[in-house]
Every structure is written in structure tokens, then in C-alpha cells.
Design an enzyme around this catalytic site. Structure first.
Site, PDB file in Angstrom:
ATOM      1  CD  GLU A 129       6.253   8.837  17.559  1.00  0.00           C
ATOM      2  OE1 GLU A 129       6.588   8.733  16.357  1.00  0.00           O
ATOM      3  OE2 GLU A 129       6.840   8.203  18.485  1.00  0.00           O
ATOM      4  CG  HIS A 136       3.085   3.468   6.772  1.00  0.00           C
ATOM      5  ND1 HIS A 136       3.838   2.343   7.024  1.00  0.00           N
ATOM      6  CD2 HIS A 136       3.907   4.529   7.011  1.00  0.00           C
ATOM      7  CE1 HIS A 136       5.063   2.699   7.383  1.00  0.00           C
ATOM      8  NE2 HIS A 136       5.118   4.027   7.383  1.00  0.00           N
TER       9      HIS A 136
END
Length: 724
Positions: A454, A524
């Protein structure tokens, strides 16, 4: 008769010895000495309490002057670190400019008094604004090199265009420019260093990595930071690289190595890695005392390798300069530094009124009302999901603007393009299929996969955006955004402000966020938008429906500021909020909330996936209690529409702030506090918050329903507040 400064008769001898003519050798010494004396002047000023910090490049001068002479200022691009004073002087920065930064003067060209000394930046020389963070800049260099390659392949993308960020971005490219980036040996422990090497190697990018190894990261010796004590041995198997390890106290040998490294990069053979062994004769900074951790014997051994003394002896030994000429040169430099310091000390300081300048772009205002457009009438009146209209917006903007690229984890249709060409696969286009078809239509130059990293995604986006591109990067799940926070907080958001408006990085970062997934679990289902709304310089957008997502994303892409675009996963394909395609120019200004339900008894301020839940609660409150609830969808969180909030609260006198993140320290806390502070006299009841429990989201759906705010939670809050 006195000996002349340059002995013409000895020039051929000198060239035979060093491969460098005498005039250049003298200039190398002058720049090395100029760098050291500038350090010394700053140290004196710090001890006189006329400046506030000092960190030197002493001991690195030979390596860096050689690097500067091998490269082209204003042609190549530079992402240096704080020891690179000699490089910047060689490229054309002046002593006065450096000392203006040391005193914090308004005329400091690097930052206007906003950054510490030795934080370089110069638009004319292509020296990109540098931060204090270690190793972050190497990813920017990679993105910059990618952008340069893109412009070479797509020169039409460099053209300016009225009406969006391109109007304010001058793009130059040459096709063979090299991107220089440097760091200390201690910084090679950072993950971003390795991520940068990976991408530069894979793509054969013209990035010149320079490791300035003085064997200490503040007080930590190299063998503690680097396994085996030598970074060259660890990186040696990266393909496509030119590698060299050199005595960085020898400018002649360093120059030879840099000439070879630059040629390797400039001719398209790939990146280069130069590992220079230098010394640090002074402490890490004037805030440090290396006598606490380095014995005198070690310090004395370093002094024998001092590059200034070595270069001076070389000039004498080769008969290029005599002692008198060296003294004359040094006196001239001393006087140049003295006069520069006097001028810098007289320079005016920045005005307090300048503080808010350049937090955001002053050129393009994404909040202006005239951006608002009505949805166009198109032949296709079919209602589409949020996912569909985000995909449609990306395609529209990529067709309109050749500078727009999309990259991230799994966003491509297929990285093995032959599978697409041969019809062997349909193509992926993102975990949620929001980028489906982009690579197929626009090619792999404009829609491509990133490594699973990321920080790599956001760091490269910074480099792309600095160069004038419009990267639309994707972080696959908000839950995994955290490795990129360093790049968000210290680089992306700060580029414009810290450079006093001379550089900017208007990238868009799209992120899937939120819970209500039934089984999303801890990793999530996360929220956490307040982390980013607490970061000046970044616009934060959070739509709740398809039409808003389309219009706000278009505004984000045309904006001149970095934008974090939050997309709630649960809303991607919900029946709620579907809309017909509004055409390729539909936009919504930032900072404009929307009243999604009119009411007179109570206001709910909310956003994202809580909007449809608030609507359910309001409908139930009307049916069962006759309470008319007004619902305000913020749509953008930074900036947010305070005027709309105040108007609604003054109308209803009761307010609930509802949000999906944890109750404590969440985004709604700021809204609630400001209402209580500024609208207290308009309230008939306390400000109430409805939000998630102060915990994580569990996998078991029964637990998730309790943890996250549900329509019933909001209904109960409405009923209770209405009784006041």
C-alpha cells in the site's frame, strides 16, 4: 614569479591521471569547500541562537558533487535527502537560498520558512520538496520516472487544458531524463526502500538510487541496521540494475561511477544503484553529540579520510593548484558564505497571515457552486448501481483526460495481456469489478496492477502527481490502508504546504470501506475516516448513493488537491440509491450536503451506509410517533457543510449525529462539539451521537448487528430525543 592557479602545461597530465580536466577538478574542490563552509556557518549561527536547527552534509561532499556534475539540473529530476547540500549547490542552489531556510525567512525558496534547514526544493532545478521522513522519497522518485516515461510515450498528455488541474500544471519531458534519489544507509531498513527497488527493477525505470553510507544512523552503527553491514551485498540480485560500490570520499572515482550509472539509466537499460562509503565528521545534527557513542579513535580514523583534505592534497600533488591558489579560492568562498549569511539574517520573516496559504490549492476551488450540474438526459434511463456509475465515471474521465491513470492491487483486467488478446480470459478489473474494462479499453500504460504494497501505491501516486499526471490509485480495502499512512500524512497531504505552493500532488486514492457485510469481520469492516479528516491538505469524500458517487468522483479527478475517495462496500450494489447514468460532465461540488429527507422535529447528520439506515429509522419514527425527522447527508467529510448543518439544527432544535465508526473519538465527535459550541442557544435538547461500539467488528453476524449502528438504534435515539 608566483605560480598560476591553473597550470596549462599540466592539464594534459591531469587529464591522463583523472579523466577530468583541471578546471572541473578545481570546481569540484570549490563546491566541496563551499558546502562544508556553509555547514560551518550554520553551526555558528545555531550557536549564536540565530537559527533553530542544523544538520550537516559534512563528509558527503565528494560523492554528491560528483553526482551533481554527472546529472543535468532542470532536465533530470531530484528527490534528495537532508545530507545533500553539496549536490544542491552543484545543481545551482545558492548559499543564500540555503541560509534563508536556516533562518526561516519568507524568501526561502524551498519552503517559505516552513521547513527545517537542509530540506531541499527548487522548481527551476527540478529538486522536489523534501520531507524529514526517511526513505519515503524513493517511491516518489519511482512514480516520477514512470510519469516521465508515460509522457514520452503519450506526448499529447502533456498539453495544458482549461477547467481542471491541468490548467495549473506545466509538464516538460525529454525522454531520457534520469530521476535521482538518495538516502542514508540506515534508511535502507525502511520497507519503502525495498518497495521502490522492486518497482524500478521490474519496470527498468531510469532511477538512480544513491546510498550515502557514513556507517551511522544517528547513533546506530551500520551492522545493527544492515545484515552483514553492507547494503550492496543484499541488493546485488535485483535484475536490470547497474551496481557500483565506491569510496565516496574520492570525487574522481565517484564521478567515474556516476557517469557510468547515469549512462545506464539514460539509455534505457534500467535503474542504477551507487553505494558510496563516506564519513560523518560532525554529529548527526547539533542536537546530537556523537562523542557519547563513538570513541576518539574512530573519529580520528574518519578524519584521515576527510574528502576535503584528500581533494586538496590531490590538487597539490598533481600540480593543478598550489597552496597560494588554494588559499585564495578558500578566502573567496569564505567571503561568499559570510555575505550570504548577512543577507539571510536581514531577510523578513513570513507573516502570520500566510499560515493557511497552500494547505489546499488556491487555483481550483472544488467547493464552488457553479460546479453543480444537472444529470444529463441520456438514451439509457436504466438505473445503475454505485459500482456501475463509479466505473462509468472512470471511463469518462480517462477518455477526456489522457493524464488519468488507474492503478492498484488487482485493478487490471489481466497483467498477462496475451490472455486478453487471445480471448482466454474475461478479465478481473478489481475485487469489486469497479475497474473492469479499463485496461482493455485504455491499455496497460493507463490501467495496471501494483505490487501488494500500500505504501508503494500511494508513494508512487505522489511522484506521478508531482510530475503533472492524475493518478487514481486504489487501496483494495480500507482495513489495509495503514501501511500507506506515512505517505498520506507526511507526503501526499503536505507536498503543497511544505513547499510553500511550489509543488503539489493532486492524486485521487479510492478505497473500499465499511462493514454491514455479514461475515466481513475485523479486517474487512473497518471505518476510521477521522484519521484522514484530521489530516490537513487532503479532501475526504464519502458518498451514499450511485449518483453522488459519480458526480463527486468526477470532481475529485478534476480537482487540484489530493482526494481520499471512500466507497462503502455494502453500497456498491445495493438497491438503495441506484440512478441512471448522468452523462460525462455531471459534477457535484465538495462541501455541499444534501437534505435527503425533510423534517421539522429533529435533524440527523450522517453519511455513507448510515444514510439508508437513518431513513428506515425516520420512517418508523413517523409511523409510530409522528416525528418528522430531517436527514442531512454530508457527502464530503473534509470539507463539510457547516452552513447546512446550522440551518437544519436551527430549524429543528434537536440533532443526532450518526456514523459507522466507533462512538469515541469518531468523526461525529467534531460535529457534535461544534454544534454544542456554536448553536447552543438554538438547541432544545442535548446533542446525541449514534455510532458503533468502541470495539472491532466481529465475524458472527449476530455480533456485527450489535456492534454497528442499526436502524433500531437510530429509531430509539429519535424517540428519546423527541421527548425533551
Amino acid at each position: 614569479m608566483a605560480k598560476t592557479a591553473v597550470r596549462d602545461a599540466e592539464q594534459s597530465k591531469s587529464s591522463a591521471v583523472s579523466g577530468i580536466d583541471s578546471e572541473r577538478l578545481i570546481e569540484i574542490y570549490r563546491l566541496m569547500y563551499l558546502s562544508r563552509r556553509t555547514d560551518d556557518r550554520e553551526i555558528l549561527l545555531k550557536r549564536q541562537q540565530k537559527i533553530f536547527f542544523q544538520i550537516s552534509g559534512a563528509g558527503h561532499e565528494a560523492l554528491l558533487v560528483a553526482a551533481g556534475m554527472a546529472l543535468k539540473p532542470g532536465y533530470d529530476w531530484f528527490f534528495p535527502y537532508y545530507r545533500d547540500r553539496a549536490l544542491c549547490l552543484t545543481l545551482g542552489s545558492t548559499v543564500e537560498e540555503m541560509l534563508l531556510q536556516a533562518v526561516g525567512a519568507a524568501a526561502d525558496p524551498s519552503s517559505g520558512g516552513r521547513q527545517m534547514p537542509s530540506h531541499w526544493g527548487n522548481t527551476k532545478l527540478n529538486i522536489v520538496s523534501q520531507s524529514s521522513a526517511t526513505a519515503t522519497q524513493v517511491l516518489h522518485a519511482v512514480g516520477c520516472a514512470e510519469a516521465g516515461r508515460y509522457f514520452s510515450r503519450h506526448p499529447e498528455a502533456a498539453e495544458k487544458h482549461e477547467g481542471d488541474y491541468r490548467q495549473f500544471k506545466d509538464v516538460t519531458f525529454h525522454g531520457d531524463e534520469v530521476v535521482y534519489t538518495s538516502l542514508g544507509e540506515g534508511s535502507t531498513s525502511q520497507g519503502e526502500f525495498w518497495e521502490a527497488l522492486n518497482t524500478a527493477s521490474n519496470q527498468k525505470l531510469p532511477v538512480l538510487f544513491v546510498v550515502e553510507d557514513n556507517e551511522y544512523a544517528i547513533s546506530t552503527p551500520v551492522e545493527v541496521n544492515t545484515p552483514g553491514g553492507n547494503i550492496s551485498k543484499l541488493v546485488a540480485n535485483f535484475p536490470n540494475f547497474y551496481f557500483a560500490e565506491v569510496d565516496g570520499t574520492d570525487p574522481v572515482e565517484s564521478y567515474r561511477v556516476f557517469e557510468e550509472a547515469v549512462t545506464h539509466c539514460r539509455t534505457g537499460n534500467g535503474p542504477a544503484f551507487v553505494h558510496g562509503h563516506v564519513i560523518r565528521p560532525y554529529s548527526h545534527s547539533l542536537s546530537d553529540d556523537d562523542r557519547l557513542y563513538r570513541p576518539e579513535s574512530e573519529r580520528n580514523a574518519d578524519s584521515l579520510r576527510d574528502p576535503l583534505q584528500k581533494m586538496q592534497m590531490f590538487l597539490l600533488r598533481e600540480g593543478i593548484l598550489d597552496a597560494e591558489a588554494i588559499n585564495r579560492l578558500e578566502k573567496q568562498v569564505d567571503e561568499e558564505v559570510r555575505q550570504a549569511a548577512e543577507r539571510a539574517l536581514r531577510a523578513p520573516f513570513p507573516e502570520p497571515a500566510s499560515i493557511p496559504l497552500h494547505v489546499y490549492s488556491e487555483d481550483y476551488d472544488p467547493t464552488r457552486a457553479e460546479l453543480q450540474a444537472k444529470p444529463a438526459q441520456t438514451p439509457d434511463a436504466h438505473e445503475r448501481t454505485m459500482a456501475d456509475l463509479i466505473n462509468a465515471c472512470l471511463k469518462d474521465e480517462m477518455r477526456r483526460d489522457p493524464r488519468v491513470i488507474v492503478f492498484g492491487e488487482d485493478v487490471a483486467d489481466s497483467s498477462r495481456e496475451e490472455y486478453l488478446r487471445e480471448g482466454l480470459v474475461k478479465g478481473k478489473g478489481g475485487v469489486f469489478k469497479l475497474t473492469a474494462g479499463l485496461q482493455t479499453e485504455f491499455g496497460s500504460d493507463r490501467a495496471f496492477n501494483s505490487p501488494l504494497a500500500e505504501a508503494n501505491i500511494v508513494g508512487r501516486a505522489v511522484g506521478y502527481a508531482v510530475r503533472g499526471m492524475k493518478p487514481v490509485a486504489e487501496i483494495q480495502f480500507f482495513d489495509y490502508i495503514w501501511p500507506s499512512i506515512h505517505q498520506f500524512r507526511n507526503e501526499l497531504s503536505l507536498m503543497r504546504w511544505r513547499s510553500n505552493g511550489t509543488y503539489s500532488a493532486p492524486a485521487v486514492v479510492r478505497v473500499a470501506i465499511g462493514g454491514y457485510l455479514t461475515g466481513g469481520s475485523i479486517y474487512h469492516s473497518q471505518s476510521g475516516e477521522s484519521i484522514f479528516t484530521h489530516t490537513p491538505g487532503v479532501r475526504v469524500v464519502f458518498p451514499s448513493n450511485a449518483l453522488d458517487a459519480n458526480g463527486l468522483l468526477r470532481t475529485a479527478i478534476r480537482c487540484d488537491d489530493p482526494v481520499l475517495f471512500l466507497e462503502h462496500k455494502r453500497l456498491y450494489r445495493e438497491t438503495f440509491g441506484r440512478a441512471a447514468y448522468p452523462g460525462p460532465d455531471y459534477m457535484i461540488p465538495f462541501g455541499k450536503a444534501k437534505v435527503v429527507r425533510e423534517g421539522k422535529d429533529l435533524t440527523i447528520v450522517t453519511y455513507g451506509a448510515v444514510v439508508p439506515r437513518a431513513l428506515q429509522a425516520a420512517q418508523k419514527a413517523q409511523r409510530e410517533h409522528g416525528i418528522e425527522t430531517e436527514i442531512l447527508d454530508l457527502r464530503t467529510l473534509s470539507p463539510y457543510d457547516w452552513e447546512a448543518i446550522a440551518t437544519s439544527v436551527k430549524k429543528t432544535s434537536r440533532v443526532i449525529v450518526a456514523y459507522e465508526d466507533m462512538l469515541s473519538w469518531g468523526y461525529g465527535a467534531e460535529i457534535a462539539a461544534r454544534i454544542a459550541d456554536e448553536l447552543f442557544e438554538d438547541l432544545d435538547a442535548p446533542v446525541k451521537r449514534v455510532a458503533a461500539m468502541d470495539t472491532f467488528v466481529a465475524y458472527q453476524p449476530m455480533l456485527e448487528d450489535v456492534i454497528l449502528p442499526q436502524p433500531e438504534h437510530i429509531f430509539q435515539a429519535i424517540a428519546k430525543l423527541a421527548k425533551y
